[in-house]
Design an enzyme around this catalytic site. Structure first.
Site, short mmCIF file in Angstrom:
data_model
loop_
_atom_site.label_atom_id
_atom_site.label_comp_id
_atom_site.label_asym_id
_atom_site.label_seq_id
_atom_site.Cartn_x
_atom_site.Cartn_y
_atom_site.Cartn_z
N GLU A 1 9.17 7.88 -17.07
CA GLU A 1 7.75 8.22 -17.22
C GLU A 1 7.22 7.71 -18.56
O GLU A 1 6.12 7.17 -18.65
CB GLU A 1 7.56 9.74 -17.09
CG GLU A 1 7.78 10.20 -15.66
CD GLU A 1 7.79 11.71 -15.51
OE1 GLU A 1 7.36 12.19 -14.46
OE2 GLU A 1 8.27 12.41 -16.42
N LYS B 1 15.57 21.29 -11.68
CA LYS B 1 14.90 20.03 -11.98
C LYS B 1 15.76 18.97 -12.64
O LYS B 1 16.57 19.25 -13.52
CB LYS B 1 13.70 20.29 -12.90
CG LYS B 1 12.57 20.97 -12.17
CD LYS B 1 11.90 20.03 -11.19
CE LYS B 1 10.49 19.76 -11.64
NZ LYS B 1 9.97 18.58 -11.04
N HIS C 1 0.85 -1.22 0.00
CA HIS C 1 0.00 0.00 0.00
C HIS C 1 0.88 1.25 0.00
O HIS C 1 0.46 2.30 0.48
CB HIS C 1 -0.93 0.05 1.22
CG HIS C 1 -1.70 -1.22 1.44
ND1 HIS C 1 -2.97 -1.41 0.94
CD2 HIS C 1 -1.36 -2.37 2.08
CE1 HIS C 1 -3.40 -2.62 1.28
NE2 HIS C 1 -2.43 -3.23 1.97
N SER D 1 13.73 20.90 -16.75
CA SER D 1 12.58 21.79 -16.95
C SER D 1 13.04 23.04 -17.67
O SER D 1 14.15 23.52 -17.45
CB SER D 1 12.01 22.15 -15.58
OG SER D 1 11.30 23.37 -15.65
#
Ligand code: ARG
Length: 491
Positions: free
Chosen positions: A285, A278, A151, A272
């Site tokens: 992804e 960043k 979880h 970024s």
């Protein structure tokens, strides 16, 4: 070129709509070698003279050397364009015989089978490399203690290596599925012709051997209609990319500043345009998004073949880009994951720090009460739960509880247990001890991990050899075909 009954040309819009040319580039090579094998067989069976065969083969070799010479013009697909090219270069008397006892219906599925069989070998090789990288990284990180999550909450103590080994096992199943699909793909449909075979004497086994197939798709209707072997392959890819997506998700989470368990290599990170600090996990992804992309192609494939009548229907043409794209996407994704795994940095100290302060040792403590004090597990669960509740009030790890707190938990539970003894059990439960005690098969116990790594290395060698043999066999068949072609060209 094919328009014998319909009059005139197709409208441009219709031709564009029908054309499969854009995706046919990836089967052109197979269409050429398939045509060479077919023509040689036709000659061997007495349907084409040696000089005619020579002309056909010369044209096909020319097409192979410089595919840009093949005019696509009015052709609906590469099969038509290639045949037109052969007729133009070899003349109608010779070139016009190439399509004897053949149809685009057995031809296209032949090409796709050859393409997919090569893709299977490439994907298998890439998965083998990825598993190899995982095993290497696992060997270096057996002492990288970290919590295991259920979880997404800390569950038990484990190690980074054990997780990497879990990926390897899942990937072994992906590998096995794809590896096994090869057998069903590597069967020759050539000679099934349009749907019902031919009255012309052909030798289907001969073309199958020349092209490196293991056997024939015997029934001519089945050979031209069925696409189940490709659906099986793409469904295997969909499962594979789902495994990769899960790995990506884990790594994305662990690379956040909040977790800080791993650091991705700069060359596997993006940034970024606005926020200078960043370092984003974009390759991971996109790895995550590829799973539904490939699954979507599978669903489209199933949708296309569902409710089609037996025999070739043009709907089947739309499978080609789905197969080709699914293959390329899955292959690229495996390679990216391989690079990410090999280059990532493991922050062992940070992982250890989190583990040391974690309540993920709770179950181990309860199990010690079961083994050492013979407490029923349910009671042990209650006591340790109460200890955690007490420690959590002040955000302390269990090892920092003072004797007074432990005493009051024992009192409240109304059990016969010496507070000092429970305190010792609690203090003893370091991350190292936790794994040392947990000896069940497949657990993160160091010895269990060593056994898994050893077994996996041997298994991987077996697959590597199998894929190598298969590729060599196909390559050998093509070399043999090339020698046959040479022989006729030199005649
Ligand atoms: N371009 C077609 C395909 O990709 C080739 C087969 C066409 N056959 C036919 N009878 N129309 O499937």
């Amino acid at each position: 070129m094919y328009r014998s009954r319909p009059k005139g040309k197709l409208d441009d819009d219709v031709l564009n709509f029908l054309s499969s040319m854009s995706h046919d580039q990836s089967i052109l090579y197979y269409d050429i070698v398939g045509s060479e094998a077919h023509s040689i067989m036709l000659h061997e069976m007495g349907h084409i003279s040696q000089p005619e065969l020579k002309k056909i083969l010369a044209a096909l070799e020319q097409a192979k050397k410089d595919p840009s010479n093949i005019e696509t013009g009015d052709a609906e697909d590469i099969h038509e364009a290639l045949e037109a090219f052969v007729i133009k270069n070899a003349g109608m008397d010779a070139g016009g015989k190439m399509h004897t006892a053949r149809s685009r219906n057995d031809q296209v599925v032949l090409d796709i089978r050859m393409k997919v069989r090569d893709d299977i070998n490439s994907v298998c090789t890439a998965i083998i490399d990825l598993i190899d990288g995982l095993l290497k990284k696992a060997s270096e990180n057996k002492d990288a203690f970290m919590p295991l999550y259920t979880h997404l909450q800390q569950g038990q103590i484990g190690s980074f290596s054990h997780i990497l080994l879990s990926y390897a096992d899942a990937l072994f199943r992906d590998l096995e599925r794809i590896y096994q699909s090869f057998g069903r793909v590597n069967q020759s449909p050539l000679g099934a012709c349009a749907i019902g075979g031919t009255s012309i004497k052909i030798d289907r086994k001969r073309t199958a051997v020349l092209l490196g197939f293991d056997g024939l798709v015997r029934n001519s209707v089945d050979a031209t209609t069925s696409r189940d072997a490709f659906i099986e392959y793409v469904s295997d890819l969909a499962i594979l990319t789902t495994t990769l997506a899960r790995m990506a998700e884990d790594l994305i989470i662990w690379s956040t500043s909040e977790f800080g368990f791993i650091e991705l290599a700069d060359r596997y990170s993006s940034t970024s345009s606005a926020m200078p600090q960043k370092k984003n996990p974009d390759p991971l992804e996109l790895t995550r998004s590829k799973a539904p992309v490939v699954a979507g192609k599978l669903i489209s494939m199933l949708g296309i073949v569902k409710s089609l009548p037996s025999g070739y229907s043009r709907d089947l043409q739309d499978l080609k880009p789905l197969i080709i794209d699914a293959s390329a996407t899955a292959l690229g994704t495996v390679k990216i994951m391989d690079g990410v795994i090999r280059t990532l940095q493991v922050r062992k100290e940070r992982m250890y720090d989190v583990s040391k302060n974690s309540y993920a040792v709770s179950l181990d403590i309860a199990e010690q009460l079961v083994t050492k004090k013979h407490l029923p597990f349910r009671m042990a669960h209650k006591i340790v739960g109460a200890l955690v509740a007490e420690a959590a009030k002040s955000g302390r790890p269990l090892a920092d509880l003072d004797p007074k707190d432990i005493e009051s938990v024992i009192k409240a539970a109304k059990i016969e247990l010496e507070a000092g003894e429970l305190a010792r059990i609690v203090k003893d439960m370091t991350p190292e001890r936790s794994l040392e005690y947990r000896t069940s098969e497949g657990s993160p116990n160091p010895q269990e991990q060593d056994a898994m790594i050893k077994a996996d290395i041997a298994k991987l060698d077996g697959y590597r050899e199998g894929v190598h043999k298969r590729s060599k066999f196909v390559q050998g068949s093509f070399e043999n075909l090339a020698r046959e072609v040479e022989k006729y060209l030199g005649s």
